[in-house]
Write an enzyme that holds these catalytic residues in place. Structure first.
Site, PDB file in Angstrom:
ATOM      1  CE  LYS A 195      -3.588   2.410   2.564  1.00 55.16           C
ATOM      2  NZ  LYS A 195      -4.557   2.342   3.652  1.00 55.16           N
ATOM      3  NE  ARG A 205      -5.713   9.556   3.310  1.00 56.78           N
ATOM      4  CZ  ARG A 205      -4.412   9.738   3.126  1.00 56.78           C
ATOM      5  NH1 ARG A 205      -3.909  10.973   3.068  1.00 56.78           N
ATOM      6  NH2 ARG A 205      -3.601   8.703   2.994  1.00 56.78           N
ATOM      7  CE  LYS A 217      -3.393   7.993   6.760  1.00 59.67           C
ATOM      8  NZ  LYS A 217      -4.548   7.076   6.630  1.00 59.67           N
ATOM      9  CD  GLU A 233       5.611  -4.295   3.903  1.00 63.74           C
ATOM     10  OE1 GLU A 233       4.967  -5.170   4.527  1.00 63.74           O
ATOM     11  OE2 GLU A 233       6.012  -3.252   4.448  1.00 63.74           O
ATOM     12  CE  LYS A 248      -6.001   1.953  -0.370  1.00 67.86           C
ATOM     13  NZ  LYS A 248      -6.487   2.009   0.969  1.00 67.86           N
ATOM     14  CB  SER A 274     -11.416   7.274  -3.376  1.00 67.47           C
ATOM     15  OG  SER A 274     -10.194   7.730  -2.815  1.00 67.47           O
ATOM     16  CE1 TYR A 313     -14.992   3.420  -2.672  1.00 70.44           C
ATOM     17  CE2 TYR A 313     -12.947   3.533  -3.956  1.00 70.44           C
ATOM     18  CZ  TYR A 313     -13.602   3.496  -2.737  1.00 70.44           C
ATOM     19  OH  TYR A 313     -12.866   3.525  -1.582  1.00 70.44           O
TER      20      TYR A 313
HETATM   21  C1  PBG Z   1      -7.500   3.241   5.735  1.00 64.43           C
HETATM   22  C2  PBG Z   1      -7.785   3.142   4.284  1.00 64.43           C
HETATM   23  C3  PBG Z   1      -7.582   4.113   3.279  1.00 64.43           C
HETATM   24  C4  PBG Z   1      -8.107   3.567   2.107  1.00 64.43           C
HETATM   25  C5  PBG Z   1      -8.588   2.286   2.411  1.00 64.43           C
HETATM   26  N1  PBG Z   1      -8.360   2.034   3.754  1.00 64.43           N
HETATM   27  C6  PBG Z   1      -7.066   5.504   3.343  1.00 64.43           C
HETATM   28  C7  PBG Z   1      -5.680   5.785   3.753  1.00 64.43           C
HETATM   29  O1  PBG Z   1      -4.858   4.882   3.954  1.00 64.43           O
HETATM   30  O2  PBG Z   1      -5.389   6.962   3.955  1.00 64.43           O
HETATM   31  C8  PBG Z   1      -8.166   4.282   0.778  1.00 64.43           C
HETATM   32  C9  PBG Z   1      -9.191   3.776  -0.189  1.00 64.43           C
HETATM   33  C10 PBG Z   1      -9.495   4.691  -1.330  1.00 64.43           C
HETATM   34  O3  PBG Z   1      -8.858   5.745  -1.544  1.00 64.43           O
HETATM   35  O4  PBG Z   1     -10.417   4.347  -2.077  1.00 64.43           O
HETATM   36  N2  PBG Z   1      -6.265   2.888   6.178  1.00 64.43           N
END
Ligand code: PBG
Length: 324
Positions: A195, A205, A217, A233, A248, A274, A313
């Site tokens: 990720k 968010r 992050k 990982e 992701k 998203s 989505y």
């Molecule tokens: C939470 C999480 C996130 C997403 C899925 N689980 C946001 C982040 O890590 O800041 C993002 C999913 C998306 O953007 O569709 N840890």
């Protein structure tokens, strides 16, 4: 004289479909859902046209309409009221909290759907981070305990698969142990393995009001410049007992999907996040691209790269497209 003519295999629709190497199926998809408190609520996410936040009652209608279209797997996410957030994400282990209530209701009404639930502190954290923040540092080992309790609470509510999305070290092994010690050996773990610290999570968010209150992050999510690190990982998650590996975001990381596909025997999932949804939707709505064709091409590219499972989505739009 040209004798080798690859165009022969593209000559007409039937031939093209015979030689087609990859095809999307509705079974490939997991559809994310956003849940809010209240009753009779259906609030569109401004940056994600067509995607809403539902209170538990309207959520059940939404799940029903998805099930009618043939969608069988969902990834629900809760939006937690600000007054229930704290430094330790305590609300995430409350069996009467919004999320466990929603999980129970979905499973009660639709016992055959599969629910994959997100395990991370950010929706519950007053700091907006995926770990406990101490003196500005996101601490790892103390966070694991929170994640274990959160995963257990979700499993008790009826989750089929838990999805640790926080990128803390050791979380898969810890969650596996907690689940097994409590008799939940059938609950799977879909690890957010690779990720990346990505700008493409912005609209998510917004939907959950979960952006970090300070900093970013980058001390836990991966650097977009790295691919070998994804193999480190993946090896650890596999050793710790993950049942699926996830990459992701998806579209800017197709090479990572392929890399894990080529180096693992586990099912590979990809999260078409998203921001990726928002880009295609927005340009489509403006008439700058054909939104439906761009959707199909993007989703197909994720499958072609090697994903067995696609969180998107677009799942409902894709299901509707199949019915046309
Ligand atoms: C939470 C999480 C996130 C997403 C899925 N689980 C946001 C982040 O890590 O800041 C993002 C999913 C998306 O953007 O569709 N840890």
């Amino acid at each position: 004289m040209i004798t080798k003519r690859p165009r022969r295999n593209r000559y007409n629709e039937v031939i093209r479909s015979m030689v087609q190497e990859t095809a999307l199926e509705l079974n490939d998809f997991i559809f994310p859902l956003f849940i809010i408190e209240g009753q009779n609520q259906k609030v569109e996410v401004g940056s994600m046209p067509g995607i809403n936040r539902y209170s538990v009652d309207t959520l059940l209608d939404e799940v029903a309409s998805c099930v009618d279209l043939g969608i069988k797997a969902f990834a629900p996410f809760p939006s937690i009221p600000e007054n229930l957030k704290d430094k330790y994400a305590k609300e995430s282990a409350n069996p009467e909290g919004l999320f466990p209530r929603a999980i129970r209701e979905i499973k009660k009404n639709f016992p055959d759907v599969v629910l994959m639930t997100d395990v991370a502190m950010d929706p519950y954290s007053s700091d907006g981070h995926d770990g406990i923040v101490i003196n500005g540092e996101i601490v790892n080992d103390e966070t694991l305990e929170v994640l274990g309790n959160m995963a257990l609470t979700q499993a008790q509510a009826g989750a089929d698969i838990v999805g640790p999305s926080d990128m803390m070290d050791g979380r898969v092994g810890h969650i596996r142990r907690v689940l097994d010690e409590n008799g939940f050996h059938k609950v799977g773990i879909m690890s957010y393995t690779a990720k990346y610290a990505s700008a493409f999570y912005g609209p998510f968010r917004d939907a959950l009001d979960s952006a970090p209150k300070m900093g970013d992050k980058k001390t836990y999510q991966m650097n977009p410049a790295n691919s070998r690190e994804a193999l480190i990982e993946a090896a650890l998650d596999t050793e710790e007992g993950a049942d699926y590996l996830m990459v992701k975001p998806a579209l800017a990381y197709l090479d990572i999907i392929k890399l894990l596909r080529d180096n693992s025997h586990l099912p590979i999932a990809a999260y078409n996040v998203s921001g990726e949804y928002a880009m295609v939707k927005a340009a489509g709505l403006k008439g700058w691209i054909d939104g439906e064709k761009a959707m199909l091409e993007s989703l197909l590219s994720i499958k072609r790269a090697g994903a067995d499972i696609i969180l998107s989505y677009f799942a409902k739009d894709f299901a509707k497209y199949l019915q046309k």
